[in-house]
Design an enzyme around this catalytic site. Structure first.
Site, PDB file in Angstrom:
ATOM      1  NE  ARG A   1      -5.592  -5.657 -17.223  1.00  0.00           N
ATOM      2  CZ  ARG A   1      -7.123  -4.535 -16.765  1.00  0.00           C
ATOM      3  NH1 ARG A   1      -7.993  -4.390 -17.349  1.00  0.00           N
ATOM      4  NH2 ARG A   1      -6.900  -3.717 -15.395  1.00  0.00           N
TER       5      ARG A   1
ATOM      6  CG  ASP B   1      -0.162  -3.996  -7.563  1.00  0.00           C
ATOM      7  OD1 ASP B   1      -0.978  -3.596  -7.986  1.00  0.00           O
ATOM      8  OD2 ASP B   1       0.351  -5.199  -7.975  1.00  0.00           O
TER       9      ASP B   1
ATOM     10  CB  THR C   1      -7.879  -5.740  -6.268  1.00  0.00           C
ATOM     11  OG1 THR C   1      -8.267  -5.831  -7.396  1.00  0.00           O
ATOM     12  CG2 THR C   1      -6.677  -6.340  -4.890  1.00  0.00           C
TER      13      THR C   1
ATOM     14  N   GLY D   1      -8.701   0.086  -8.850  1.00  0.00           N
ATOM     15  CA  GLY D   1     -10.213  -0.375  -9.266  1.00  0.00           C
ATOM     16  C   GLY D   1     -11.192  -0.345  -8.199  1.00  0.00           C
TER      17      GLY D   1
ATOM     18  CG  ASP E   1      -3.807  -8.844  -8.220  1.00  0.00           C
ATOM     19  OD1 ASP E   1      -3.900  -8.589  -7.087  1.00  0.00           O
ATOM     20  OD2 ASP E   1      -3.581  -7.354  -9.073  1.00  0.00           O
TER      21      ASP E   1
ATOM     22  CG  ASP F   1      -7.566  -8.151 -10.189  1.00  0.00           C
ATOM     23  OD1 ASP F   1      -8.476  -9.043 -11.302  1.00  0.00           O
ATOM     24  OD2 ASP F   1      -6.915  -7.629 -11.141  1.00  0.00           O
TER      25      ASP F   1
HETATM   26  P1  ATP Z   1      -5.691  -2.034  -9.177  1.00  0.00           P
HETATM   27  O1  ATP Z   1      -5.520  -3.437  -8.727  1.00  0.00           O
HETATM   28  O2  ATP Z   1      -7.856  -2.586  -8.917  1.00  0.00           O
HETATM   29  O3  ATP Z   1      -5.825  -1.964 -10.716  1.00  0.00           O
HETATM   30  P2  ATP Z   1      -4.534  -0.109  -8.147  1.00  0.00           P
HETATM   31  O4  ATP Z   1      -4.927   0.086  -6.625  1.00  0.00           O
HETATM   32  O5  ATP Z   1      -3.100  -1.751  -8.966  1.00  0.00           O
HETATM   33  O6  ATP Z   1      -5.257  -0.845  -8.268  1.00  0.00           O
HETATM   34  P3  ATP Z   1      -3.371   1.387 -10.247  1.00  0.00           P
HETATM   35  O7  ATP Z   1      -3.838   2.329 -11.084  1.00  0.00           O
HETATM   36  O8  ATP Z   1      -2.063   0.555 -11.000  1.00  0.00           O
HETATM   37  O9  ATP Z   1      -4.472   0.705  -9.357  1.00  0.00           O
HETATM   38  O10 ATP Z   1      -3.160   2.482  -9.416  1.00  0.00           O
HETATM   39  C1  ATP Z   1      -4.036   3.732  -8.430  1.00  0.00           C
HETATM   40  C2  ATP Z   1      -3.226   4.639  -8.841  1.00  0.00           C
HETATM   41  O11 ATP Z   1      -1.697   4.861  -6.986  1.00  0.00           O
HETATM   42  C3  ATP Z   1      -2.564   5.551  -9.456  1.00  0.00           C
HETATM   43  O12 ATP Z   1      -3.215   5.881 -10.558  1.00  0.00           O
HETATM   44  C4  ATP Z   1      -1.448   6.911  -8.830  1.00  0.00           C
HETATM   45  O13 ATP Z   1      -2.084   7.418  -9.201  1.00  0.00           O
HETATM   46  C5  ATP Z   1      -0.862   5.983  -8.209  1.00  0.00           C
HETATM   47  N1  ATP Z   1       0.185   5.163  -8.639  1.00  0.00           N
HETATM   48  C6  ATP Z   1       0.463   3.602  -8.778  1.00  0.00           C
HETATM   49  N2  ATP Z   1       1.657   4.060  -9.293  1.00  0.00           N
HETATM   50  C7  ATP Z   1       2.297   5.033  -8.693  1.00  0.00           C
HETATM   51  C8  ATP Z   1       4.004   5.748  -9.005  1.00  0.00           C
HETATM   52  N3  ATP Z   1       4.606   4.536  -9.623  1.00  0.00           N
HETATM   53  N4  ATP Z   1       4.104   6.909  -8.465  1.00  0.00           N
HETATM   54  C9  ATP Z   1       3.073   7.537  -7.945  1.00  0.00           C
HETATM   55  N5  ATP Z   1       1.476   7.239  -7.788  1.00  0.00           N
HETATM   56  C10 ATP Z   1       1.545   6.234  -8.298  1.00  0.00           C
END
Ligand code: ATP
Length: 327
Positions: free
Chosen positions: A175, A106, A129, A14, A133, A131
Site C-alpha cells: 500500500r 513499524d 512484515t 500483519g 518497509d 512489505d
Molecule cells: P504491518 O506492517 O503488517 O501493518 P504493524 O506492526 O505496522 O504491521 P499496526 O496495525 O500498525 O501493524 O500495529 C500493530 C499494533 O500496534 C496496533 O494494533 C496497536 O495495538 C499497536 N500500536 C500501533 N501504534 C501504536 C501507538 N501509537 N500507541 C500504542 N500502540 C500502538
C-alpha cells in the site's frame, strides 16, 4: 544489571511467513540460556487479556516450515489507550515477565516504544512484515517468501499472456511501499513496474507498451503495487490502455493475500533464526529499545525510534535495471 529471567514473545500487526521461525528462535535461545519463555497470543490484545502460554524448547517443534504465526496476531485498539497499556503491564508483572520481544512492523514497534517509555519495560523488536518497509534492515522476515510467491504467480500468468498475446496487469501487495512490486517485477521480467514511490506517469507506460509492440513483443506484464500513485486502480489502468492502444487486449490479476501465506523460504527461516538469537542476547545484556536487522549479511541493531522514523528507500539502481531490461 537487572536480572532477566523470563522473556515474553509475541507477533503483532500483519502476519508474515517466517514469524514462526522467529518465535522458535526466541524460545530456543531462552532455553539455551536457561531462561523462561512465555508466548503471548494475539499481540497486544493478548497482553491486555493475559492470554499467555509457557513455551519450552520442545513447544516449538515442527514450526520452522509453517507460514502464519502459532501465537496468532491482532491489531489492538485498546493498547492505544493508557488504561489498556496499564492492564498489559500488570499482566506482565503478575507473570513475573522481565522483558519482551515484539515481532511485527513499524506500528507494533511504535506501541512497544510507547510501552517502554511509560513503564520502563525492556523491549526488542524483530522486523516481521512482507512489505520490507522498515529502516535498519535490508530484509524484513517474510519479504523474500512473499517475493517468491509473487514471482511464481506472475510466471504462471505469463504463460496465459503469451499464449493469447495479451497484456496483463498484475497487482501485488504494497500500500505504501513498492519493494515487492519492484523486485518481483524485475524477477518475473515485467514490462513496466508501477510503485508508490515513483509516479512515472501514464504517458510513459503507453509509450513503453507501444514501443514493445513495435519491437515484436506479443505479450506483456505490468506489475502494479497496491498503492501506486498513477491515480487509477489496476482495473482502470487496464481500461485506459485498451482505450488508448486498441491493439492491446488487457486483463487484470490481483494476487492478494496469497502473498502473505505459505511456507517461509530458506532465506526467511535463516534470517528469523539469526534475529531471534540476537534479540534474546540483547535483552540478557540489559539492552532495550533496539530493533535487530540485517545489513550486508551481518546482524545489526538500530534504535527502535530510528527504525520507525527512518523509512526505507527504494533502490534506484534496481529501477534503472528494470528500465534497461524492458527495452
Ligand atoms: P504491518 O506492517 O503488517 O501493518 P504493524 O506492526 O505496522 O504491521 P499496526 O496495525 O500498525 O501493524 O500495529 C500493530 C499494533 O500496534 C496496533 O494494533 C496497536 O495495538 C499497536 N500500536 C500501533 N501504534 C501504536 C501507538 N501509537 N500507541 C500504542 N500502540 C500502538
Amino acid at each position: 544489571m537487572k536480572n532477566i529471567n523470563k522473556i515474553a514473545v509475541m507477533t503483532s500487526g500483519g502476519d508474515s511467513p517466517g514469524m514462526n521461525a522467529a518465535i522458535r528462535s526466541v524460545v530456543r535461545t531462552c532455553a539455551y540460556y536457561q531462561k523462561d519463555c512465555i508466548g503471548i497470543y494475539r499481540g497486544y490484545q493478548g497482553m491486555i487479556e493475559g492470554d499467555f502460554v509457557e513455551l519450552k524448547a520442545r513447544s516449538v517443534n515442527n514450526i520452522i516450515n509453517k507460514g502464519g504465526t502459532i501465537l496468532k496476531t491482532a491489531r489492538s485498539k485498546e493498547f492505544r489507550t493508557k488504561e489498556g497499556r496499564e492492564k498489559a503491564f500488570l499482566n506482565l508483572k503478575k507473570h513475573e515477565i522481565d522483558a519482551l520481544v515484539v515481532i511485527g512492523g513499524d506500528g507494533s514497534f511504535t506501541g512497544a516504544l510507547v510501552f517502554n517509555t511509560e513503564f520502563n519495560f525492556p523491549i526488542i523488536g524483530i522486523p516481521g512484515t512482507i512489505d520490507n518497509d522498515i529502516f535498519g534492515t535490508s530484509h524484513t522476515i517474510g519479504f523474500d517468501t512473499a517475493l517468491n510467491t509473487a514471482v511464481e504467480a506472475i510466471d504462471k500468468i505469463r504463460d496465459t499472456a503469451s499464449s493469447h498475446n495479451r497484456l496483463f496487469f498484475v497487482e501485488v501487495m504494497g500500500r505504501d511501499a513498492g519493494f515487492i512490486a519492484l523486485n518481483a517485477g524485475v524477477g518475473a521480467g515485467a514490462e513496466e513496474i508501477l510503485i508508490p514511490e515513483e509516479n512515472l506517469g501514464l504517458e510513459r507506460m503507453l509509450e513503453s507498451l507501444k514501443k514493445s509492440r513495435k519491437s515484436g513483443k506479443s505479450s506483456s506484464i505490468v506489475v502494479v503495487a497496491e498503492g501506486d500513485k498513477s491515480g487509477k486502480n489496476v482495473f482502470e489502468l487496464a481500461d485506459y490502455v485498451e482505450k488508448n492502444l486498441p491493439d492491446y487486449e488487457a486483463r487484470v490479476s490481483v494476487l492478494g493475500h496469497m502473498q502473505r501465506g505459505g511456507a517461509p523460504s530458506c532465506f526467511d527461516r535463516v534470517l528469523a533464526s539469526r534475529l531471534g538469537v540476537k534479540a534474546v542476547e540483547l535483552l540478557l545484556e540489559n539492552k532495550t529499545n533496539l530493533m535487530v536487522g540485517l545489513r550486508n549479511n551481518e546482524v545489526i541493531t538500530t534504535g527502535i525510534k530510528e527504525a520507525i522514523k527512518g523509512g526505507h528507500t527504494i533502490d534506484k539502481e534496481l529501477l534503472r535495471v528494470s528500465d534497461i531490461m524492458s527495452i
